[in-house]
Design an enzyme around this catalytic site. Structure first.
Site, PDB file in Angstrom:
ATOM      1  N   HIS A 128      37.188  44.017  38.195  1.00  0.00           N
ATOM      2  CA  HIS A 128      37.221  43.005  37.143  1.00  0.00           C
ATOM      3  C   HIS A 128      35.858  42.320  37.095  1.00  0.00           C
ATOM      4  O   HIS A 128      35.217  42.094  38.124  1.00  0.00           O
ATOM      5  CB  HIS A 128      38.324  41.992  37.431  1.00  0.00           C
ATOM      6  CG  HIS A 128      38.559  41.007  36.324  1.00  0.00           C
ATOM      7  ND1 HIS A 128      37.750  39.910  36.122  1.00  0.00           N
ATOM      8  CD2 HIS A 128      39.514  40.955  35.345  1.00  0.00           C
ATOM      9  CE1 HIS A 128      38.196  39.223  35.082  1.00  0.00           C
ATOM     10  NE2 HIS A 128      39.269  39.845  34.600  1.00  0.00           N
ATOM     11  N   GLU A 130      34.851  39.274  36.648  1.00  0.00           N
ATOM     12  CA  GLU A 130      34.691  38.067  37.469  1.00  0.00           C
ATOM     13  C   GLU A 130      34.556  38.425  38.938  1.00  0.00           C
ATOM     14  O   GLU A 130      33.710  37.859  39.645  1.00  0.00           O
ATOM     15  CB  GLU A 130      35.888  37.124  37.280  1.00  0.00           C
ATOM     16  CG  GLU A 130      35.757  35.849  38.105  1.00  0.00           C
ATOM     17  CD  GLU A 130      36.996  34.959  38.065  1.00  0.00           C
ATOM     18  OE1 GLU A 130      37.286  34.307  39.092  1.00  0.00           O
ATOM     19  OE2 GLU A 130      37.671  34.928  37.020  1.00  0.00           O
TER      20      GLU A 130
END
Length: 295
Positions: A128, A130
């Site tokens: 992901h 982030e």
């Protein structure tokens, strides 16, 4: 039939801020690139593309020079900023302040580990955007766990410092904390440090209860979300838990005759969405249901 749009659904603060920065730059007539999809919603990305925003991947970014690049709310690793300095890239940094604060905390913990004994652990989705940014704060030495089953990756005889991706489940995070505590209690290394930091964004986490209340109060729920959005998948499941008549759609073309018939047979239809779902898209879904019902 009454159709209601959930007031609490729609962009979170970080996404709203990033889109605002993009619109401001584009409004000044500047050529603007965005490193990755600004939001995990195809319709909103298409709208901004029509305004001139060009989405690029890291390979394209690494070859850019003298350009304006927006960093989305998810955040980026230090290597992205280093490349900007090397290639004279002007960064418009739209990293969410909550994510930025988390990056700083993880980096501080990493730099304080002069003996390289700490296990910096991130509860999040591997790959992901982030999480990639968070891993970068540790020179990619952090251990990413996606669930309790991944705890075998940890060593109980080394210090554990646990953080969380900002959009993960609070309940699941604390279940992981309790499991680590339990494993340590059974081991011979009970004195070894275990610190955990609940770094989940409460603006996102607090939506679950309100969203479930909304889902309970409607006969049929149309959940609007991007197919790439992790947050959409989680919140959809939260709605489905309390209302089995919850249907996932990405846009109005997903409203099949069968779905429309199900809506028209209901007294109350609720429309809600993820933190990456624009309000205008939920409005469009409502209008489509109304139009096909002759309202």
């Amino acid at each position: 039939m009454v159709i209601e749009i959930d007031e609490g659904s729609g962009f979170c603060f970080g996404v709203t801020r990033a889109i605002g920065k993009a619109e401001e730059e584009l409004g000044n007539g500047k050529k603007l690139y965005c490193l990755g999809d600004i939001v995990h919603n195809g319709k909103e990305c298409s709208r901004l593309q029509q305004l001139g925003l060009e989405t690029i991947d890291h390979n394209t970014y690494n070859s850019l020079h003298d350009a304006n690049v927006l960093l989305r709310a998810h955040g980026e690793p230090p290597s992205t900023y280093k490349k900007a300095q090397e290639n004279n890239i002007h960064i418009i940094d739209a990293t969410c302040p909550v994510v930025l604060h988390l990056q700083e905390r993880i980096r501080k913990e990493y730099l304080a580990d002069t003996e390289s004994k700490k296990q910096i652990v991130i509860f999040g989705k591997k790959g992901h955007a982030e999480v990639i940014g968070l891993e970068g704060q540790t020179n990619n030495t952090a251990i990413v766990i996606e669930n309790i089953k991944d705890l075998h990756k940890l060593r109980l005889d080394y210090p554990i410092y646990l953080f969380s991706q900002t959009t993960k489940s609070v309940e699941e995070f604390h279940a992981i904390v309790e499991e680590i505590k339990e494993q340590k209690a059974k081991s011979a290394n009970q004195e070894v440090t275990f610190e955990y930091h609940d770094t989940i964004c409460r603006n996102v986490a607090n939506r679950v209860k309100k969203l479930q209340d909304f889902a309970r109060n409607n006969d049929v729920v149309i959940f609007v979300g991007g197919k790439k959005s992790s947050n959409a998948k989680v919140l959809f499941q939260n709605c489905l838990e309390v209302n089995s008549c919850t249907i996932f759609v990405s846009n109005e073309t997903d409203l099949t005759p069968e779905i429309l018939q199900q809506c028209h047979a209901a007294e109350k239809v609720g429309i809600c969405g993820a933190t990456s779902t624009p309000k205008w898209l939920m409005e469009r879904i409502k209008q489509h249901i109304e139009y096909n019902n002759g309202i």
